[in-house]
Each structure stands twice: as C-alpha cells, then as structure tokens.
Design an enzyme around this catalytic site. Structure first.
Site, mmCIF file in Angstrom:
data_model
loop_
_atom_site.group_PDB
_atom_site.id
_atom_site.type_symbol
_atom_site.label_atom_id
_atom_site.label_comp_id
_atom_site.label_asym_id
_atom_site.label_seq_id
_atom_site.Cartn_x
_atom_site.Cartn_y
_atom_site.Cartn_z
ATOM 1 N N LYS A 105 5.670 40.685 38.317
ATOM 2 C CA LYS A 105 5.398 39.528 39.176
ATOM 3 C C LYS A 105 5.560 38.233 38.378
ATOM 4 O O LYS A 105 6.138 37.262 38.851
ATOM 5 C CB LYS A 105 3.981 39.620 39.764
ATOM 6 C CG LYS A 105 3.856 40.674 40.863
ATOM 7 C CD LYS A 105 2.405 40.947 41.260
ATOM 8 C CE LYS A 105 2.354 42.108 42.248
ATOM 9 N NZ LYS A 105 0.992 42.530 42.598
ATOM 10 N N GLN B 78 -5.154 41.465 41.229
ATOM 11 C CA GLN B 78 -4.445 42.748 41.203
ATOM 12 C C GLN B 78 -5.417 43.900 41.490
ATOM 13 O O GLN B 78 -6.449 44.022 40.838
ATOM 14 C CB GLN B 78 -3.761 42.927 39.831
ATOM 15 C CG GLN B 78 -2.914 44.169 39.727
ATOM 16 C CD GLN B 78 -1.718 44.165 40.690
ATOM 17 O OE1 GLN B 78 -1.027 43.160 40.840
ATOM 18 N NE2 GLN B 78 -1.488 45.283 41.356
ATOM 19 N N ASP C 16 -1.535 37.230 48.957
ATOM 20 C CA ASP C 16 -1.405 38.632 49.374
ATOM 21 C C ASP C 16 -1.612 38.792 50.883
ATOM 22 O O ASP C 16 -1.311 39.852 51.434
ATOM 23 C CB ASP C 16 -2.436 39.497 48.630
ATOM 24 C CG ASP C 16 -1.853 40.147 47.389
ATOM 25 O OD1 ASP C 16 -0.625 40.347 47.350
ATOM 26 O OD2 ASP C 16 -2.631 40.459 46.465
#
Ligand code: NAP
Length: 280
Positions: free
Chosen positions: A51, A95, A118
């Site tokens: 990422k 995460q 997200d």
C-alpha cells in the site's frame, strides 16, 4: 475473456497520479495516508508495504505508525483522535486483523467518516446502503469497476454474490443494487448454492474456499468475479475453478492478477477522494 485486473489497476493508478500531479501544481498539496500497523503478522506487513509503495508511486504521502502486539486499545484510540484532528491527514487506515485486546468495532467507529479510506465506518456503510455518496470498501469497489469495464449498463442483470461479509459480500450487493441489478446473496447457510449460482448473469464469489464454484455452476455468457485468495500447495488460487470455468463464461477474473491489484488501486482512489472532499 480473462479480465486483466493488473492492467486495469495500472490504468486507474495512472489516472490518480495524473490528477494528484494537477492538484499539486494548483494548490501545492498532495493527499496523505496514515496507516496504523499493530504487531508483526507477516500478511499484514506485506499488505502495508504494498500500500505504501503504490501510494508513493502515484504521489500520495504515506506514513506507517507501528505498534507492538501488546499495545493498549487506549493508545490506538488516542492516535486516531490525533489523526482525525490533523488537517494534513487525508485518510486513516487501520490494518486488520488487530490483536485480541483491541476492539475492532471501537477503532473503526472512531475514525472520522471523512477520513475512512476503507469505507468501514457505519456512516459510510449506511450511506452506501441508502444509495447516497459514500466511501466504499476497496475490494467491492474494484470488483464493480471491473464489471463495468465488461458491461456498461447492468440494469436488470441478475447478480449473485457468494459470501456476506462486511468487507466484501454486503457492500458488493449494495453497489450492484445501485446499478439496478437484481441481487441475491448466498452464504454458508444457503440451501442449494449451485442452483442460485446458475441464475447469475454476474457472479461474485468471496468466501475463501478454494475452487468452490465449478463449471456446471455457471451460465454461459456470465461474468465471474473471483475475490478469493487461498493458498493451496504453495500456489495462490481463487474460490472459482478457473481453468474449467473460463472455457464457458463471457469473462472471468484470474487469481492472482484479477481483483487483488484493483483493491490497492481503489484504496488510492479513496484517499484521493477524501483529500479532494477536504478542499471544498
Ligand atoms: P469472511 O469474512 O470470512 O466471510 C466469508 C463469507 O463466506 C461468509 O459470509 C461465509 O458465510 C461465507 N462462506 C464461507 N464458507 C462458505 C461455504 N462453504 N459456502 C457458502 N458460503 C460460505 O471472508 P472475507 O473477508 O469476505 O474474504 C473472502 C475471501 O476473499 C478470502 O479468501 C479473502 O482472502 C479474500 N479477499 C480478497 C481480497 C482481494 O483484494 N482480492 C480482499 C479481501 C478478501 P457465513 O456468513 O454464513 O459464515
């Protein structure tokens, strides 16, 4: 047709890079993504590394904030408040998975919805379900972009989604409903999944069971999106028996090289959207 997710992701990243460069020229600012990484779980390390790398490539500043496995929930919550208040931060990503002592729900709910790259915050989930503008979870967003590359107008299509997770199945259903599909969601308690799959013009499979969908489960002329990532004898395979199914259908994503690359590209897209929304 094999859907080339790698190529589509490259095209999307190129568009994002171009837009960031234009914005930089105008306002001398670029998006910034803060990633919270707890512990040293290898798959998470790999995802975060990727990422960060892809962010850099398109001109997004990224910052990884690392904590040991035994960090307290309070400390993470404190950091999220700090990042929420920092006007230089466009997007916040925690995460997953998190260690046991940290309540995932509390963490997700504290991230400001406008920085929730997200798309997991209940406000974004609710907006998506209401058909309003929402930050959308990256994997289903990537799937919908791939489907739309094959078929521009999805009106009246029967979409069947295998799996009902908050991460994949549910937001996927909302996105396809928004596209005027008739949507069926099936899961581990569904009776006769094969019969449901056979009705699909668009079949999205996100369960994590290798080679679950077989050739005699799919219609000719259907579009198959395989979200699954499974390790079998040191090989990565999807939830669909690719070699057999590809012979029959109109289009299918391979694993790897299908949905996966689009997921990260959509994270960059969401980060840019969050950045732009703060400029207004
Ligand atoms: P998850 O949270 O474990 O959810 C799995 C879903 O599949 C659940 O709804 C479960 O049903 C259903 N399911 C499990 N076994 C089933 C079976 N035998 N028959 C029918 N339904 C079944 O998984 P997830 O996070 O959505 O991930 C799914 C897969 O996608 C995994 O392989 C994951 O690695 C992969 N993934 C890929 C990407 C990417 O970028 N390509 C991103 C995220 C995840 P119940 O609800 O009834 O238990």
């Amino acid at each position: 047709m094999i859907i080339d997710g790698k190529k589509e992701a490259e095209i999307l990243r190129h568009e994002i890079k171009k837009e960031i460069s234009l914005l930089k020229g105008k306002i001398n600012k670029v998006p910034s993504l803060s990633v919270i990484l707890v512990g040293n779980y290898t798959p998470s390390e790999i995802y975060v590394k990727n990422k960060v790398k892809k962010s850099k490539e398109v001109g997004i500043n990224s910052d990884v904030i690392r904590y040991p496995d035994d960090v307290s929930e309070k400390e993470i919550l404190r950091k999220i408040i700090e990042l929420n208040e920092d006007s230089e931060v466009s997007g916040i990503l925690v995460q997953l998975p998190l260690p046991k002592q940290i309540n995932k729900e509390k963490i997700i709910n504290l991230i400001h919805p406008s920085k929730d790259v997200d798309g997991f915050h209940p406000i974004n989930v609710g907006n998506l379900a209401s058909g309003y503008h929402a930050i959308t979870p990256c994997t289903p967003l990537g799937c919908s972009l791939l489907i739309k590359k094959i078929e521009k107008d999805l009106t009246g299509k029967h979409a069947v989604i295998v799996g009902r997770s908050n991460l994949n199945g549910k937001p996927m259903a909302q996105l396809l409903l928004k596209e005027n599909c008739t949507v069926t969601i099936v899961h581990s308690k569904t009776k006769n999944i094969k019969a449901e799959c056979l009705k699909a013009d668009i079949l999205v499979v996100a369960i994590g069971v290798p080679n679950f969908v077989k050739k005699d489960w799919v219609k000719e002329d259907s579009i198959i999106i395989d979200v699954g990532i499974n390790k079998v004898e040191n090989k990565i395979v999807g939830d669909v028996k690719f070699e057999d199914v590809k012979e029959k259908v109109k289009a299918i994503t391979p694993v790897p090289g299908g949905v996966g690359p689009m997921t990260i590209a959509c994270l960059l897209k969401n980060t840019l959207e969050c950045f732009k929304a703060r400029l207004i």
